[in-house]
Scaffold this active site. Sequence first.
Site, PDB file in Angstrom:
ATOM      1  N   THR A  68      -3.400  -5.321   0.674  1.00  0.00           N
ATOM      2  CA  THR A  68      -2.809  -4.000   0.867  1.00  0.00           C
ATOM      3  C   THR A  68      -3.614  -3.196   1.872  1.00  0.00           C
ATOM      4  OG1 THR A  68      -4.006  -2.969  -0.987  1.00  0.00           O
ATOM      5  CG2 THR A  68      -1.893  -4.040  -1.478  1.00  0.00           C
ATOM      6  N   ASN A  98      21.496  22.937  -9.959  1.00  0.00           N
ATOM      7  CA  ASN A  98      22.150  24.233  -9.853  1.00  0.00           C
ATOM      8  C   ASN A  98      21.131  25.282 -10.275  1.00  0.00           C
ATOM      9  OD1 ASN A  98      23.877  26.412  -9.780  1.00  0.00           O
ATOM     10  ND2 ASN A  98      25.559  25.354 -10.798  1.00  0.00           N
ATOM     11  N   LYS A 129       0.860  -1.192   0.000  1.00  0.00           N
ATOM     12  CA  LYS A 129       0.000   0.000   0.000  1.00  0.00           C
ATOM     13  C   LYS A 129       0.895   1.240   0.000  1.00  0.00           C
ATOM     14  CE  LYS A 129      -4.082   0.047   0.605  1.00  0.00           C
ATOM     15  NZ  LYS A 129      -5.177  -0.059  -0.394  1.00  0.00           N
ATOM     16  N   HIS A 179      20.189  28.417 -11.330  1.00  0.00           N
ATOM     17  CA  HIS A 179      20.931  29.534 -11.908  1.00  0.00           C
ATOM     18  C   HIS A 179      20.249  30.875 -11.628  1.00  0.00           C
ATOM     19  CE1 HIS A 179      23.375  26.594 -13.910  1.00  0.00           C
ATOM     20  NE2 HIS A 179      22.345  26.103 -14.572  1.00  0.00           N
ATOM     21  N   ARG A 201      29.525  34.832  -7.784  1.00  0.00           N
ATOM     22  CA  ARG A 201      28.199  34.528  -8.310  1.00  0.00           C
ATOM     23  C   ARG A 201      27.299  34.057  -7.174  1.00  0.00           C
ATOM     24  NH1 ARG A 201      28.186  28.433 -11.011  1.00  0.00           N
ATOM     25  NH2 ARG A 201      29.154  27.375  -9.232  1.00  0.00           N
ATOM     26  N   GLN A 247      30.005  20.861  -7.101  1.00  0.00           N
ATOM     27  CA  GLN A 247      30.589  19.558  -6.782  1.00  0.00           C
ATOM     28  C   GLN A 247      31.488  19.642  -5.545  1.00  0.00           C
ATOM     29  OE1 GLN A 247      30.267  20.847  -9.815  1.00  0.00           O
ATOM     30  NE2 GLN A 247      30.116  19.276 -11.417  1.00  0.00           N
TER      31      GLN A 247
END
Length: 307
Positions: A63, A254, A18, A256, A180, A228
């Site tokens: 279930t 990432n 389930k 941006h 950045r 990384q």
Amino acid sequence: MSENTNTKIVLGKNQYGKAEVRVVKITRDTDRHEIEDLNVTSQLRGDFASAHFDGDNSKVVPTDTQKNTVYGFARDGIGSPEEFLIRLANHFTSEFSWVSGGRWEAEQYSWERIIANGAEHDHSFVRKGQEVRNAVVTKDGDNIYVISGLNDLTVLKSTQSGFVGYPKDRFTTLAETTDRILATDVTARWRYNNEAIANRTVDFNKTYDDVKALLLEGFSEEYSYALQQTLFQMAQKVLDAHPEIDELRFSTPNNHHFLVDLTPFGLDNPGEVFFAADRPYGLIEANFQRETISDAGNSWDGIAGFC
């Protein structure tokens, strides 16, 4: 129509159960209530060949029964999601002899007390919005594997991040930068050492809080030369502090942020106004583990989104 009835078919990997049983437990022992909120999936593995080949349901635990077991076990309290799933795993494999193992997964939604008149309210709550906690317990015979984690932990650093020194060809348009915005939605999973699980030495709630704090520290403390490298910094803090954790896996977009050109409006933009793009995005995935780790068995099976 083909007359060939001699094809030999064998049953490969299979499981059933389930999915997404939403259970909310309110503890009312005192006037100050507590809330626990889980979304639980239960999947059993074992001797189910007769159900597939013969339509014999004598070994098929419904279930619906699995759903009701989740609710029944919640009556006695949940504790940590990991402990709750281990209880379910041990129950199904001991209650039904043909169930040799399975996979139990939970997401936990966190709540905090509403502040009313300057004080925490005893029985009114508001959902926390930072991340979703999750856990997966796999049982295979006598072996129990526990993987904990989180997803949608959105983080951003507004400086102390850059990206330079990468290869360039005729399709490269990205300009190098030493300053950045670095932003991502952290999805992380960590697997506990098998010995620590067998010896029941892990405080899952305390460890979760500490791992989350260490991940945030690792993201923020050092200059980032790439996402990384930042993931490595985050993993190292966790693995240094928690010998009971053998490996830590990440899947991180990432997110941006592009500087907006305001010159058409007669304005400068000294790194203050950005466009946050939701796609396309970089996707960084990595698995950091100790040089020597315990056998993972089939614990990672069915956990999508990681390399």
